[in-house]
Design a protein around this motif. Sequence first.
Motif, PDB file in Angstrom:
ATOM      1  N   THR A 156       8.725  -0.284   5.717  1.00 55.44           N
ATOM      2  CA  THR A 156       8.280  -1.812   5.337  1.00 55.44           C
ATOM      3  C   THR A 156       6.840  -2.260   5.867  1.00 55.44           C
ATOM      4  O   THR A 156       6.347  -3.206   5.745  1.00 55.44           O
ATOM      5  N   ARG A 206       8.590   1.987  -2.523  1.00 56.84           N
ATOM      6  CA  ARG A 206       9.864   1.338  -2.433  1.00 56.84           C
ATOM      7  C   ARG A 206      10.682   1.182  -3.914  1.00 56.84           C
ATOM      8  O   ARG A 206      11.758   1.194  -4.076  1.00 56.84           O
ATOM      9  N   GLU A 224      16.483   4.270   3.756  1.00 54.45           N
ATOM     10  CA  GLU A 224      17.204   3.206   3.800  1.00 54.45           C
ATOM     11  C   GLU A 224      18.532   3.583   4.847  1.00 54.45           C
ATOM     12  O   GLU A 224      19.219   4.543   4.458  1.00 54.45           O
ATOM     13  N   ASP A 278      15.714  -0.870   6.399  1.00 54.30           N
ATOM     14  CA  ASP A 278      14.529  -0.287   5.571  1.00 54.30           C
ATOM     15  C   ASP A 278      13.627   0.449   6.415  1.00 54.30           C
ATOM     16  O   ASP A 278      12.834  -0.533   7.181  1.00 54.30           O
ATOM     17  N   ARG A 330      12.163   4.396  -4.949  1.00 54.99           N
ATOM     18  CA  ARG A 330      13.158   4.451  -4.086  1.00 54.99           C
ATOM     19  C   ARG A 330      14.326   3.976  -4.537  1.00 54.99           C
ATOM     20  O   ARG A 330      15.313   4.483  -4.723  1.00 54.99           O
ATOM     21  N   SER A 331      14.135   2.520  -5.011  1.00 51.46           N
ATOM     22  CA  SER A 331      15.154   1.828  -5.533  1.00 51.46           C
ATOM     23  C   SER A 331      15.581   2.388  -6.976  1.00 51.46           C
ATOM     24  O   SER A 331      16.922   2.399  -7.207  1.00 51.46           O
TER      25      SER A 331
END
Length: 192
Positions: free
Chosen positions: A34, A73, A22, A31, A76-77
Amino acid sequence: MATEIIFPLLSGNTSMDLVNTEVVSHGTRHDLLTSKEHVLAWFNTIKKEGNISRDQFNMDIELWANDALPLLRELRSFLRDGYEKSADGKELTPDWNTHLELLIKRAPFMYQLKNDQLIPIPIGEPDDALISIIALDALKILSSNQLSKIHRCANPECVLLFIDTHGRRKWCSMKICGNRSKVTRHQQLKIK
């Protein structure tokens, strides 16, 4: 023709490289993961850097990149939250490493000697294998006391994180933010 995505690889750590998918450009957060094509590009980039090995996967990435996208994703968060807390001097709860350990259990490791190096080979579905490798990298950062060396870039508009091993680094990278700051400062001096 599609433009090539350039991933900022700032630390040599796969988990940090995932978090840094990001970026902010011209004041907007982007991002870089995707689509399936982005997963392929990121995988090939970190493979080329030597952070992962093709030997660690039992299937061609083209077959499972789509399945890996939501998992990457989500991870990653989770990692960004933990790494940003560390950068802000906050302690992580034991749940943080427990969650990473549970991700590894979905694709636990066996080891093989390749070119005089011991390589962890995850056993499980390839998308879980990739997540397991990244989780192992994050646990290595934790176990080597490098969490306290994670920093945010000094550019307030930048969201990239890095590990400062020498205690003097301010920028995510001289190429990305450091030189921009120097150019801006030089321009301001010329105006005065």
